[in-house]
Design a protein around this motif. Structure first.
Motif, PDB file in Angstrom:
ATOM      1  N   PHE A 154       0.822  -1.204   0.000  1.00 64.70           N
ATOM      2  CA  PHE A 154       0.000   0.000   0.000  1.00 64.70           C
ATOM      3  C   PHE A 154       0.859   1.257   0.000  1.00 64.70           C
ATOM      4  CE2 PHE A 154      -2.470   3.415   1.949  1.00 64.70           C
ATOM      5  CZ  PHE A 154      -3.588   3.405   1.133  1.00 64.70           C
ATOM      6  N   TYR A 155       1.834   1.315   0.890  1.00 65.07           N
ATOM      7  CA  TYR A 155       2.585   2.566   1.039  1.00 65.07           C
ATOM      8  C   TYR A 155       3.647   2.762  -0.038  1.00 65.07           C
ATOM      9  CZ  TYR A 155      -0.069   3.337   5.154  1.00 65.07           C
ATOM     10  OH  TYR A 155      -1.139   3.561   5.977  1.00 65.07           O
ATOM     11  N   ALA A 156       4.310   1.694  -0.456  1.00 63.42           N
ATOM     12  CA  ALA A 156       5.341   1.829  -1.475  1.00 63.42           C
ATOM     13  C   ALA A 156       4.764   1.858  -2.886  1.00 63.42           C
ATOM     14  CB  ALA A 156       6.348   0.691  -1.350  1.00 63.42           C
ATOM     15  N   LYS A 157       3.666   1.138  -3.112  1.00 63.06           N
ATOM     16  CA  LYS A 157       3.136   1.006  -4.468  1.00 63.06           C
ATOM     17  C   LYS A 157       1.920   1.891  -4.727  1.00 63.06           C
ATOM     18  CE  LYS A 157       4.921  -3.723  -4.723  1.00 63.06           C
ATOM     19  NZ  LYS A 157       4.605  -5.171  -4.894  1.00 63.06           N
ATOM     20  N   VAL A 158       0.956   1.895  -3.813  1.00 62.79           N
ATOM     21  CA  VAL A 158      -0.247   2.699  -4.038  1.00 62.79           C
ATOM     22  C   VAL A 158       0.008   4.174  -3.733  1.00 62.79           C
ATOM     23  CG1 VAL A 158      -2.667   3.053  -3.421  1.00 62.79           C
ATOM     24  CG2 VAL A 158      -1.751   0.724  -3.582  1.00 62.79           C
ATOM     25  N   LEU A 159       0.566   4.466  -2.553  1.00 64.24           N
ATOM     26  CA  LEU A 159       0.849   5.861  -2.200  1.00 64.24           C
ATOM     27  C   LEU A 159       2.144   6.371  -2.818  1.00 64.24           C
ATOM     28  CD1 LEU A 159      -0.098   6.691   1.487  1.00 64.24           C
ATOM     29  CD2 LEU A 159      -1.312   7.220  -0.616  1.00 64.24           C
ATOM     30  N   GLY A 160       3.046   5.461  -3.155  1.00 59.23           N
ATOM     31  CA  GLY A 160       4.278   5.859  -3.819  1.00 59.23           C
ATOM     32  C   GLY A 160       5.331   6.459  -2.905  1.00 59.23           C
ATOM     33  N   LEU A 161       5.359   6.033  -1.640  1.00 59.08           N
ATOM     34  CA  LEU A 161       6.414   6.471  -0.729  1.00 59.08           C
ATOM     35  C   LEU A 161       7.632   5.564  -0.884  1.00 59.08           C
ATOM     36  CD1 LEU A 161       4.275   7.040   2.498  1.00 59.08           C
ATOM     37  CD2 LEU A 161       4.741   8.653   0.638  1.00 59.08           C
ATOM     38  N   ARG A 162       8.776   6.046  -0.478  1.00 59.17           N
ATOM     39  CA  ARG A 162       9.982   5.220  -0.525  1.00 59.17           C
ATOM     40  C   ARG A 162      10.140   4.452   0.779  1.00 59.17           C
ATOM     41  NH1 ARG A 162      16.488   6.646  -1.449  1.00 59.17           N
ATOM     42  NH2 ARG A 162      16.998   4.487  -2.062  1.00 59.17           N
ATOM     43  N   LEU A 163      10.391   3.151   0.672  1.00 55.68           N
ATOM     44  CA  LEU A 163      10.771   2.385   1.855  1.00 55.68           C
ATOM     45  C   LEU A 163      12.231   2.720   2.128  1.00 55.68           C
ATOM     46  CD1 LEU A 163      10.118   0.183   3.998  1.00 55.68           C
ATOM     47  CD2 LEU A 163      11.039  -1.483   2.369  1.00 55.68           C
ATOM     48  N   ILE A 164      12.467   3.497   3.184  1.00 57.70           N
ATOM     49  CA  ILE A 164      13.829   3.952   3.446  1.00 57.70           C
ATOM     50  C   ILE A 164      14.554   3.100   4.481  1.00 57.70           C
ATOM     51  CG2 ILE A 164      13.436   6.340   2.757  1.00 57.70           C
ATOM     52  CD1 ILE A 164      13.061   7.014   5.722  1.00 57.70           C
ATOM     53  N   LYS A 165      13.815   2.280   5.214  1.00 60.15           N
ATOM     54  CA  LYS A 165      14.478   1.411   6.184  1.00 60.15           C
ATOM     55  C   LYS A 165      13.588   0.208   6.481  1.00 60.15           C
ATOM     56  CE  LYS A 165      17.757   2.710   7.413  1.00 60.15           C
ATOM     57  NZ  LYS A 165      19.135   2.566   6.833  1.00 60.15           N
ATOM     58  N   LYS A 166      14.207  -0.952   6.410  1.00 64.47           N
ATOM     59  CA  LYS A 166      13.542  -2.200   6.781  1.00 64.47           C
ATOM     60  C   LYS A 166      14.338  -2.796   7.924  1.00 64.47           C
ATOM     61  CE  LYS A 166      13.811  -5.594   3.823  1.00 64.47           C
ATOM     62  NZ  LYS A 166      13.569  -6.467   2.647  1.00 64.47           N
ATOM     63  N   THR A 167      13.804  -2.676   9.116  1.00 66.65           N
ATOM     64  CA  THR A 167      14.482  -3.166  10.305  1.00 66.65           C
ATOM     65  C   THR A 167      13.461  -3.905  11.172  1.00 66.65           C
ATOM     66  OG1 THR A 167      15.909  -2.523  12.189  1.00 66.65           O
ATOM     67  CG2 THR A 167      14.218  -0.931  11.489  1.00 66.65           C
ATOM     68  N   VAL A 168      13.738  -4.042  12.460  1.00 68.98           N
ATOM     69  CA  VAL A 168      12.822  -4.735  13.360  1.00 68.98           C
ATOM     70  C   VAL A 168      12.478  -3.841  14.543  1.00 68.98           C
ATOM     71  CG1 VAL A 168      13.593  -7.055  12.722  1.00 68.98           C
ATOM     72  CG2 VAL A 168      14.749  -5.851  14.607  1.00 68.98           C
ATOM     73  N   ASN A 169      11.387  -4.174  15.186  1.00 72.02           N
ATOM     74  CA  ASN A 169      11.000  -3.513  16.431  1.00 72.02           C
ATOM     75  C   ASN A 169      12.075  -3.815  17.475  1.00 72.02           C
ATOM     76  OD1 ASN A 169       9.811  -2.887  18.934  1.00 72.02           O
ATOM     77  ND2 ASN A 169       7.762  -3.341  18.187  1.00 72.02           N
TER      78      ASN A 169
END
Length: 312
Positions: A24-39
């Protein structure tokens, strides 16, 4: 601008399915995923950061996607209930067509404080507005093949807090954070800081009879406000601690340093530094491409990766 709150740093919310959240956020809204980490408190859960190209403060929306079985939350008093994004003037028609194409729930455009806005909901029920700001927004938006700069999301415009009584929250915003009341309509009070041009607005909605919200799937977990550095962070720590609001000691979140406390209306606030930023552990070009773990979990990488859902 010494010892100044510089508007919104980031907003963190709770989601269900991780792949759905990313799509939703990267494809539909077109935001950049800038970090993929963990809680950091639950390494078995992702922590996604979405924003502009480099993750500038005021553009960063983060999620804890806790899985499809998580309980549904409920918007109510004592929480942030609406996230406002700034978009270019004349772009709402584009977004209506896009939401129709992707089966996104939305309301028809309306207007408040002289600004046209479009309310919509993400797949988990998180509530947003796309707002054609009446003030100039020169921030460079992240573009995709389908979403170009003339319609793309710029970053945050405002955050709305729903409260039974706004007095204590308003006092904190004005006497500690440096905000001023700039507009009012019915039971909505708009506060803004002149320290920054964008991501500068906090709306307080007063609903005396509203039941407390429940923080779970599809709700905001906390709102973070920005300071320049650690010296400023500790300046506000001492002030808020003296008010008896139970602020934490500084916490290293790898990409910024943070303090947490509940403001008088019950909303969880964070104060976060600009330093060291999101390129501290990967290049600008590679932001969001790889799973980044804090040092304390690196020895358990294989175990953590095996537990986390694969994201395409």
């Amino acid at each position: 601008m010494e010892h100044t709150i510089l508007g919104i740093h980031h907003i963190t919310a709770i989601a269900g399915d991780a792949q759905q959240n990313f799509d939703f956020y990267a494809k539909v809204l077109g935001l950049r995923l800038i970090k993929k980490t963990v809680n950091f408190d639950d390494p078995g859960t992702y922590h996604f950061y979405f924003g502009d190209e480099i993750g500038n403060a005021g553009t960063i929306l983060t999620f804890f996607p806790w899985g499809a079985g998580i309980q549904q939350g409920r918007r109510g008093s004592g929480m942030a209930t609406e996230i406002g994004y700034s978009v270019p003037a004349g772009s709402l028609d584009f977004w209506i067509k896009r939401f129709d194409a992707h089966n996104v729930a939305y309301h028809q455009p309306s207007e408040i404080f002289g600004e046209k806005y479009l309310t919509f909901f993400d797949p988990d029920g998180l509530k947003f507005e796309l707002i054609e700001s009446k003030t100039t927004d020169n921030r460079k938006a992240w573009e995709t093949h389908e979403i170009k700069a003339d319609v793309a999301v710029k970053g945050f415009h405002n955050i709305t807090l729903t409260l039974n009584n706004i007095e204590g929250t308003a006092n904190l915003l004005t006497t500690v954070f440096g905000y001023k009341l700039i507009a009012k309509t019915a039971n909505r009070y708009r506060y803004a800081t002149a320290a920054v041009e964008n991501a500068a607005i906090v709306d307080l909605v007063e609903l005396p009879q509203e039941k407390p919200g429940q923080v779970a799937n599809g709700t905001v977990h906390h709102v973070a406000f920005r300071v320049k550095n650690d010296e400023n962070l500790m300046h506000f720590h001492d002030i808020i601690n003296a008010l008896g609001l139970g602020i934490t000691s500084p916490i290293d979140r790898q990409y910024f340093h943070s303090l947490y406390f509940r403001e008088p209306g019950g909303v969880l606030f964070e104060i976060a530094t600009e330093n060291p930023g999101f390129t501290v552990d990967e290049t600008l070009e590679d932001l969001g491409k790889n799973l980044k773990l804090p040092k304390q979990y690196e020895s358990k990488r294989k175990e953590i990766e095996a537990h986390l859902a694969k994201i395409n």
